[in-house]
Design a protein around this motif. Structure first.
Motif, PDB file in Angstrom:
ATOM      1  N   PHE A 101      47.993 112.810 -77.531  1.00  0.00           N
ATOM      2  CA  PHE A 101      47.027 112.003 -78.281  1.00  0.00           C
ATOM      3  C   PHE A 101      46.887 110.656 -77.591  1.00  0.00           C
ATOM      4  O   PHE A 101      47.685 110.294 -76.729  1.00  0.00           O
ATOM      5  CB  PHE A 101      47.466 111.837 -79.739  1.00  0.00           C
ATOM      6  CG  PHE A 101      48.625 110.895 -79.929  1.00  0.00           C
ATOM      7  CD1 PHE A 101      48.422 109.589 -80.350  1.00  0.00           C
ATOM      8  CD2 PHE A 101      49.931 111.317 -79.700  1.00  0.00           C
ATOM      9  CE1 PHE A 101      49.488 108.722 -80.519  1.00  0.00           C
ATOM     10  CE2 PHE A 101      51.003 110.458 -79.873  1.00  0.00           C
ATOM     11  CZ  PHE A 101      50.782 109.165 -80.280  1.00  0.00           C
ATOM     12  N   GLY A 102      45.865 109.919 -77.983  1.00  0.00           N
ATOM     13  CA  GLY A 102      45.628 108.623 -77.361  1.00  0.00           C
ATOM     14  C   GLY A 102      45.001 107.650 -78.332  1.00  0.00           C
ATOM     15  O   GLY A 102      44.506 108.031 -79.398  1.00  0.00           O
ATOM     16  N   VAL A 103      45.043 106.383 -77.974  1.00  0.00           N
ATOM     17  CA  VAL A 103      44.418 105.316 -78.754  1.00  0.00           C
ATOM     18  C   VAL A 103      43.556 104.496 -77.809  1.00  0.00           C
ATOM     19  O   VAL A 103      43.999 104.127 -76.716  1.00  0.00           O
ATOM     20  CB  VAL A 103      45.467 104.419 -79.430  1.00  0.00           C
ATOM     21  CG1 VAL A 103      44.796 103.230 -80.115  1.00  0.00           C
ATOM     22  CG2 VAL A 103      46.283 105.212 -80.439  1.00  0.00           C
ATOM     23  N   THR A 104      42.316 104.222 -78.218  1.00  0.00           N
ATOM     24  CA  THR A 104      41.371 103.454 -77.408  1.00  0.00           C
ATOM     25  C   THR A 104      41.039 102.149 -78.111  1.00  0.00           C
ATOM     26  O   THR A 104      40.721 102.136 -79.299  1.00  0.00           O
ATOM     27  CB  THR A 104      40.082 104.256 -77.164  1.00  0.00           C
ATOM     28  OG1 THR A 104      40.415 105.465 -76.468  1.00  0.00           O
ATOM     29  CG2 THR A 104      39.100 103.462 -76.337  1.00  0.00           C
ATOM     30  N   TYR A 105      41.127 101.048 -77.381  1.00  0.00           N
ATOM     31  CA  TYR A 105      40.769  99.732 -77.881  1.00  0.00           C
ATOM     32  C   TYR A 105      39.441  99.316 -77.234  1.00  0.00           C
ATOM     33  O   TYR A 105      38.782 100.132 -76.591  1.00  0.00           O
ATOM     34  CB  TYR A 105      41.877  98.727 -77.571  1.00  0.00           C
ATOM     35  CG  TYR A 105      43.239  99.184 -78.049  1.00  0.00           C
ATOM     36  CD1 TYR A 105      43.667  98.979 -79.347  1.00  0.00           C
ATOM     37  CD2 TYR A 105      44.100  99.860 -77.173  1.00  0.00           C
ATOM     38  CE1 TYR A 105      44.913  99.419 -79.777  1.00  0.00           C
ATOM     39  CE2 TYR A 105      45.353 100.293 -77.590  1.00  0.00           C
ATOM     40  CZ  TYR A 105      45.749 100.074 -78.902  1.00  0.00           C
ATOM     41  OH  TYR A 105      46.979 100.517 -79.319  1.00  0.00           O
ATOM     42  N   VAL A 106      39.045  98.055 -77.420  1.00  0.00           N
ATOM     43  CA  VAL A 106      37.768  97.609 -76.886  1.00  0.00           C
ATOM     44  C   VAL A 106      37.735  97.743 -75.366  1.00  0.00           C
ATOM     45  O   VAL A 106      36.778  98.248 -74.786  1.00  0.00           O
ATOM     46  CB  VAL A 106      37.491  96.149 -77.304  1.00  0.00           C
ATOM     47  CG1 VAL A 106      36.184  95.663 -76.691  1.00  0.00           C
ATOM     48  CG2 VAL A 106      37.417  96.048 -78.825  1.00  0.00           C
ATOM     49  N   GLU A 107      38.803  97.302 -74.703  1.00  0.00           N
ATOM     50  CA  GLU A 107      38.805  97.306 -73.241  1.00  0.00           C
ATOM     51  C   GLU A 107      40.037  97.986 -72.657  1.00  0.00           C
ATOM     52  O   GLU A 107      40.326  97.822 -71.471  1.00  0.00           O
ATOM     53  CB  GLU A 107      38.717  95.864 -72.715  1.00  0.00           C
ATOM     54  CG  GLU A 107      37.414  95.157 -73.086  1.00  0.00           C
ATOM     55  CD  GLU A 107      37.367  93.731 -72.569  1.00  0.00           C
ATOM     56  OE1 GLU A 107      38.427  93.220 -72.179  1.00  0.00           O
ATOM     57  OE2 GLU A 107      36.288  93.134 -72.567  1.00  0.00           O
ATOM     58  N   SER A 108      40.793  98.723 -73.429  1.00  0.00           N
ATOM     59  CA  SER A 108      41.996  99.366 -72.927  1.00  0.00           C
ATOM     60  C   SER A 108      42.279 100.635 -73.721  1.00  0.00           C
ATOM     61  O   SER A 108      41.658 100.890 -74.754  1.00  0.00           O
ATOM     62  CB  SER A 108      43.199  98.407 -73.006  1.00  0.00           C
ATOM     63  OG  SER A 108      43.462  98.068 -74.358  1.00  0.00           O
ATOM     64  N   SER A 109      43.234 101.423 -73.220  1.00  0.00           N
ATOM     65  CA  SER A 109      43.590 102.676 -73.889  1.00  0.00           C
ATOM     66  C   SER A 109      44.922 103.170 -73.362  1.00  0.00           C
ATOM     67  O   SER A 109      45.424 102.694 -72.336  1.00  0.00           O
ATOM     68  CB  SER A 109      42.505 103.739 -73.655  1.00  0.00           C
ATOM     69  OG  SER A 109      42.425 104.063 -72.279  1.00  0.00           O
TER      70      SER A 109
END
Length: 569
Positions: A119-127
């Motif tokens: 699984f992963g998490v994505t932010y505005v400019e990173s992940s």
């Protein structure tokens, strides 16, 4: 009467056995005070009273961190303290030679991989991307506060970690999400949060935690603040705690009611302050984040003067710094943020943001101080005002999930000695009491691309609903065609007469699709071997269970009814 075990969480760590009627605090709620720290060295401070305090690292530039211990034997790892997410995750390799510190899973005898999809998490400019794993996790400054927990083992990332190899300094190698479980990943099978796991293991610990973030005027090895699990820390507050209600569970969302610069009210409606969604309190964000229109109004109300518009634009975009003397800083206005009171909705709690907080100190020669702007505009879809560490560093912020409220009390560690101590938090009547339903607005062209998690869920739900609707429509059309076939009985062919010379007839149900041969499915006459059917007289599968199935011509000479061996109904 009782053999009580006390003192297990005292600073000395000694285990005291007390034989008596009861422990002095056996009936109290467990509270753990975790001191925060800056830099690489922790300030382990656990005071007596069944409380433990662990250190946080960092500054407002790179967020505040706490040291956790993973595995057996424990490996100390610095992780971001983030109230804007809910997953615990830690790097398990150098992430493309970026990190100096990570969790060596092969060195832990209690490490257990879990057979679940990545699984992963994505932010505005990173992940980042991670595998689900399980091991013992504790707080490095409070080793007694340990539990077996599920978490993410980060194997790959994009722009998430600071480059410790280039900086030659450990910043952080993971993240501790303290948000509600509804934010946890992966969607559909979220990992239990560390906070919830700790509370299951320790029912006496209240569903309350607090953060006391100190300012960034101190040296990198000085105290950075405290995190308290199970309550708050009265040692570091001035006045009382005032609470604002949490608007919905997920982020710690609050309702901003006003925004002022000095005596200048920016004058926006409550709905505009909370658009396109309610405001959130997020320790993982450095700046005070405002919608672009409100940020522009705040800039215009500030007293800074610049030689040209390019320098002005660069400063307010965070790309340029300014040099000020302390006497200049003292004359700057405060930014006042109003949030609705949990005790009286006609009142608002006034949160002053002092200039030594919204101006983020970079360096000084003792005379001039270099600052960058600590407020930014944001137009990410689904994001409203974010009260980041620029705001939180002035207060002890209490996340009382039992009361469903966030509390603010003036912090005693947030003001440099060169400035006067701020007064306690106060309330005042709201200028306009109106509903704060978010009014969604368009983003500017400079906004970041991509979809938010909420929008992704809406799209997925719409696709599933559309697919289900299509299946139902096709099924309905099939049933209509089948009914029309029964009604029109095309290609009727009489069976040979039976011995009792009745008028029953066989009908080729699928003659519309007949290719002219004799293997089309037929309903057969219902009275046994005396009847002779044309071609293959197999009964369709959906008719099986009726016995020999046939069509009975009724007395009107036109209606045919399905009949089995014993019934004409």
């Amino acid at each position: 009467f009782f053999l009580c075990v006390c003192g297990a969480r005292m600073r000395s760590g000694w285990l005291l056995l007390v034989l008596g009627l009861s422990c002095s605090q056996a009936g109290e709620t467990d509270v753990y005070h975790l001191p925060l720290k800056r830099g690489a060295q922790a300030l382990a401070q656990q005071h007596r009273q069944r409380r433990a305090t662990v250190a946080l690292n960092g500054t407002m530039e790179v967020s505040y961190t706490v040291d956790l211990a993973f595995g057996t034997p424990p490996q100390k790892i610095a992780v971001i303290v983030d109230t804007g997410s809910s997953n615990l995750a830690v790097a398990v390799n150098s992430n493309d030679n970026t990190l100096l510190q990570w969790f060596r899973t092969g060195q832990s005898v209690t490490f257990l991989p879990i057979n679940q999809p990545d699984f992963g998490v994505t932010y505005v400019e990173s992940s980042w991307q991670a595998k689900v794993v399980k091991d013992i996790v504790s707080f490095a400054e409070a080793p007694g506060l340990a539990t077996t927990a599920y978490f993410g083992a980060i194997s790959t990332s994009t722009n998430f970690f600071q480059n410790e190899v280039e900086m030659r300094h450990i910043v952080f190698s993971g993240i501790l999400g303290l948000g509600y479980p509804s934010l946890a990943q992966p969607i559909g099978s979220p990992i239990p949060t560390l906070w919830d796991t700790l509370r299951v293991a320790r029912p006496a610990m209240a569903d309350v935690f607090s953060l006391t973030l100190c300012d960034n005027w101190q040296s990198v090895d000085d105290l950075a603040g405290y995190m308290t699990l199970g309550g708050m820390d009265e040692r570091f507050i001035r006045g009382r705690v005032l609470f604002t209600p949490i608007q919905h569970h997920g982020y710690y969302s609050v309702q901003v009611t006003s925004l002022m610069v000095g005596n200048t009210d920016l004058g926006y409606d409550c709905g505009e302050y909370n658009s396109p969604s309610f405001s959130i309190v997020d320790s993982g964000t450095s700046n005070l984040m405002l919608p672009a229109k409100i940020h522009t109004s705040l800039q215009n109300a500030m007293p800074f003067t610049f030689n040209n518009t390019q320098i002005r634009a660069a400063f307010y975009a965070g790309a340029a710094s300014i040099l000020l003397r302390l006497s200049d800083v003292r004359t700057l206005p405060k930014i006042f943020i109003g949030v609705v009171s949990a005790d009286n909705e006609t009142e608002e709690i006034v949160l002053p943001v002092h200039p030594w907080h919204y101006l983020r100190l970079q360096q000084t020669d003792g005379v001039y101080f270099e600052f960058v702007w600590g407020v930014a505009d944001i137009c990410e879809p689904g994001s409203g005002i974010t009260l980041g560490s620029v705001v939180m560093s002035g207060y002890q912020v209490v996340f009382n999930r039992t009361r469903n409220a966030v509390g603010f009390a003036t912090s005693t560690c947030s003001t440099p000695q060169v400035f006067p101590d701020p007064p306690p938090v106060r309330t005042r009547p709201r200028a306009v009491v109106s509903s704060c339903t978010p009014t969604y607005s368009e983003c500017s062209s400079s906004s970041s691309g991509g979809l938010t998690q909420t929008e992704e869920l809406i799209i997925i739900g719409a696709c599933v609903l559309g697919a289900c609707s299509l299946v139902l429509i096709l099924y309905y059309i099939f049933l209509r065609r089948l009914r029309q076939t029964y009604a029109s009985t095309p290609g009727r062919q009489p069976l040979s007469r039976t011995a009792n010379n009745d008028d029953r007839m066989g009908v080729n149900l699928f003659s519309e699709y007949s290719d002219g041969d004799d293997d089309d499915l037929l309903l057969r006459d219902g009275y046994g071997s005396e009847d002779e059917a044309l071609g293959n007289s197999r009964v369709p599968a959906f008719m099986q269970g009726f016995g020999d199935v046939g069509l009975q011509r009724m007395s009107d000479g036109a209606t045919f009814v399905v009949a089995d061996d014993s019934s004409t109904a």
